[in-house]
Design an enzyme around this catalytic site. Sequence first.
Site, PDB file in Angstrom:
ATOM      1  N   LYS A  38     -15.657  15.825 -17.008  1.00 60.24           N
ATOM      2  CA  LYS A  38     -14.433  15.016 -16.892  1.00 60.24           C
ATOM      3  C   LYS A  38     -13.256  15.949 -16.608  1.00 60.24           C
ATOM      4  CE  LYS A  38     -11.857  11.357 -19.324  1.00 60.24           C
ATOM      5  NZ  LYS A  38     -11.743  10.583 -20.588  1.00 60.24           N
ATOM      6  N   SER A  89     -11.566   5.651 -20.050  1.00 64.67           N
ATOM      7  CA  SER A  89     -11.018   6.498 -19.005  1.00 64.67           C
ATOM      8  C   SER A  89     -12.057   7.414 -18.342  1.00 64.67           C
ATOM      9  CB  SER A  89      -9.896   7.362 -19.591  1.00 64.67           C
ATOM     10  OG  SER A  89     -10.394   8.254 -20.563  1.00 64.67           O
ATOM     11  N   SER A 146     -13.093   5.722 -24.616  1.00 68.47           N
ATOM     12  CA  SER A 146     -13.176   6.183 -23.228  1.00 68.47           C
ATOM     13  C   SER A 146     -14.517   6.739 -22.781  1.00 68.47           C
ATOM     14  CB  SER A 146     -12.089   7.225 -22.956  1.00 68.47           C
ATOM     15  OG  SER A 146     -10.850   6.587 -22.821  1.00 68.47           O
TER      16      SER A 146
END
Lengths: 471, 484
Positions: free
Chosen positions: B75, B150, B174
């Site tokens: 990420k 996210s 997330s």
Amino acid sequence: MSDYKKTIGIEVHCELKTNTKMFSTSTNGYQMVANKNICAIDLAYPGTLPIVNKYAVELALKAALLLNCKINKTMHFDRKNYFYPDLPKGYQITQARTPIGVDGYVEIEVNGIKKQIGIHDIHIEEDTAKSIHKDDKSYLDFNRAGVPLIEIVTKPDMTSSEEAMAYLEKLKEILFYANVSDCKMEEGSMRCDVNVSISKDDNLGIRTETKNIGSISSVGLAINVEAKRQEEVLESGGIIKEETRRFDEKAEKTILMRVKESGNDYRYFPEADIPYLVLTDEFIEDTKATIPVMPDTRRKIYRENNISDINIEKIIQDKAISDYLLNFNNINLKIASNLLLGDIRAYLNKTGKTIEETTLTIEKFKTVVNKLDSGEIPNKVFKDILVDLLETNKSFEEIIKDNNIETISDTSSLLEVVTTVLDNNEANIIEYKNGHDRVLKFLMGQIMKETKGSANPALVNKILLEEIEKR
Amino acid sequence: MSKYLDLSIKEINNLLKNKTIKPLDLVEEAFERIENNIDLNCFITLDKENAIRKAQELENKKVDNLLFGIPIAIKDNIMTESLRTTCASKMLENFIPTYDATVIKKIKAKNMIIIGKTNMDEFAMGSTSQTSYFKSPHNPWNRNMIAGGSSGGSASCVSARLVPFALGSDTGGSIRQPASYCGIVGMKPTYGRISRYGLVAFASSLDQIGPMTTNVYDNALLLNILVGSDEHDLTSSEKEEEDFTRFIGEDIKGMKIAVPNYFLSDIIDKETKENVEQTIEILKNNGAIVEYVDIKYLDNAVTLYQIIAMGEASSNLARFDGIRYGYSYEKPENLEDLYRKSRAIGFGKEVKRRIMVGSYLLSGENATVYYNKALSIRDDMRKSFKETFKNYDLIIGPTTTTTAYKLGEGLDDPRQTFMDDVLVIPVNMAGLPGLNVPIGFSKNNLPIGLHIIGNSFEEAQIYKLAAFIENELNLNLNPTGGRE
């Protein structure tokens, strides 16, 4: 004279004497080259987190203990949020809710009157970077960013510039002797902000804060100047506003920096990146054990050893000498301190050496003091052998021998000199017998002059008294 | 086109060990798949050159662990030295980190190969990955749908079998929510389990990195190497490392499982609820004891989250001031102008909204009225969870209230999108571990996930149940695998 009373509170920031920074492992130290003692944490790079410098916590704890504070055994850190280029994270890590120490005091003495100045709290925080403005540009040096600080906040307990100065002198002495901080105001390792208000009655007036004053004597001056300014404002029908000012030393004026908004909004909240720290009883005891003999105890010892008040303060001012004296007990401290403050310090100043860098071992110094004390050598001889004592590894006895120094300890030859001197000064003998003790000193001087200073003073003294007695 | 990446990790490992394949084969296959699926927008930055170089280097090294030579996606809010890390923001569009996050060091130590940095909501703020400064990632099950957020890019690339492993971060769901939308396994471990050093902070007291994988075993395997105390993160736990796969394969007889009534209330979509209830039946039939309980403040969790997360975010994002790194407004008139314009232009709308709300919530008296109060209710919620765990091994419920929805939706009502995370947020608030495991599909063929919550540091128990369910259901979770 003014019938306004002053009320003074002081905030002091001290840089802690640690090897590394408060929340990173960067070096904490003087650095010529800008942005050398830095790392990703100091620059607040994304993703970095603070670590806690345990030694800094120990030093802060030591300070809190010495300022007689109550210790917050479970303490944590808070964030103080504001934007400024010298503040890389956009917040300063400080202690708002659980300062390491609260509710202490410092005892001061002004004109023989003792007084306790209350300490509101002492807390740990980090220093900012340094902004340098040159021409139309600003530069940032992050060497200082994250240097560990303690902030010591007094209660509004001081009522005169003399008290304020006495408080600062005392605070500086304590922190310096405890090795908490260098306390060099000129280098910024100790900085003070002064809050002053004036009032004719018991209600406190509106206070102003004067920032970053360069020396303790300037603090005294700034307080008086600011109090006078406030008085003039009030007397001319004006009102005092809560504001931040700075002291212009040359103009002897305080100058407005900014008016305080109603309560600065620093959006304090707990620092989640650092868990609660628990100061165990063991840690507190261990820290207490690192506290050296403090100046007031040293003063007491010196006073008991008949050292003059002036010399006591001279010794306290020179921590190296005072620390050196800690090596000895059972010697004549008065003689020892005279030697150290006199010829030895002059030598050290001239050569730029510290006492540890000389060859004057503790043993050697002890011998010298004892020989002087017993009168086996006169002061003059000490002066003669000073360089040998400080620059060679020879023992005291070897030095005496190698310099062919003979001390007159022969009773018969001394008796001859004493008799001659007494014969020539009969009027003085009468004066002495009438109770004028200082005549003895004069007679001693005459004898030493005759012997060119080589006589054993203790022996001379003994013979002289015996001979006077006989007449 | 080779299909090595569809094999299990153990199978790949054997092929690497007996030199049937080389790490380079895996890397090349991953990039081939990524390039064929570029429209998924999973990645912000690809690191093909270095990945190939690393794979070649590994050819001469001994295959010494199961993760050796396996491609992984990271990420884009986790610092990777010399590899651009943007947080999906214009603010860090050109930011090249000077150091590796602790998890990256651990991944490199095991000789995994970093393929690239995945798409996400800007600074991890959002539930759809649509607040990204870059093009939003799509859901491999239906490319008109969101991947969730996210960690949307990480979820999407693992779901589409582009790479077998990804790292996500989870502040308020997330990892688990996009895992649910994309039909993969995503774990948010106990707060403190994994070092946060090098994770760009959103809400310091909630953030946690976690593994995202196609199956439960792989997930536990990746977690094995990520955990451990870290001198760079004072909030990292001192817990000793353990093998999180150790209970996988055990039966669940006698396991005590709680279902909070709120988790099956009418806020849950009918299809999702039915799937969860069917799973509960399976558990009961296999000897687990499933009971319904109440946990306090679950319905307040979103509000608490908004106060705490936005408050902390407003402070954490203050460092992006245009002075030392990141976007800096080119021609400021003065310092104030530099701050205003750098932040106004560098941050997107949602980030600015959260900074503003967070600053307001911490201002003056508000800190006491909101933030401190939220912290104390959060404590009560944590206690209520702890009470439940006195009688139960695990807590379960749906991960999300609905399945993934259409791209472009949920942008006009910032408060509504928080509701997507209503079921996952309480776990962050209580610092507990939580995992999504797929349990079925909606009529529209979109994945539905089960949320398994464990007591602190009981990740191994979660994996036990998750693996059991995975095995029982035996779903085809490959979106390209010809499912009808």
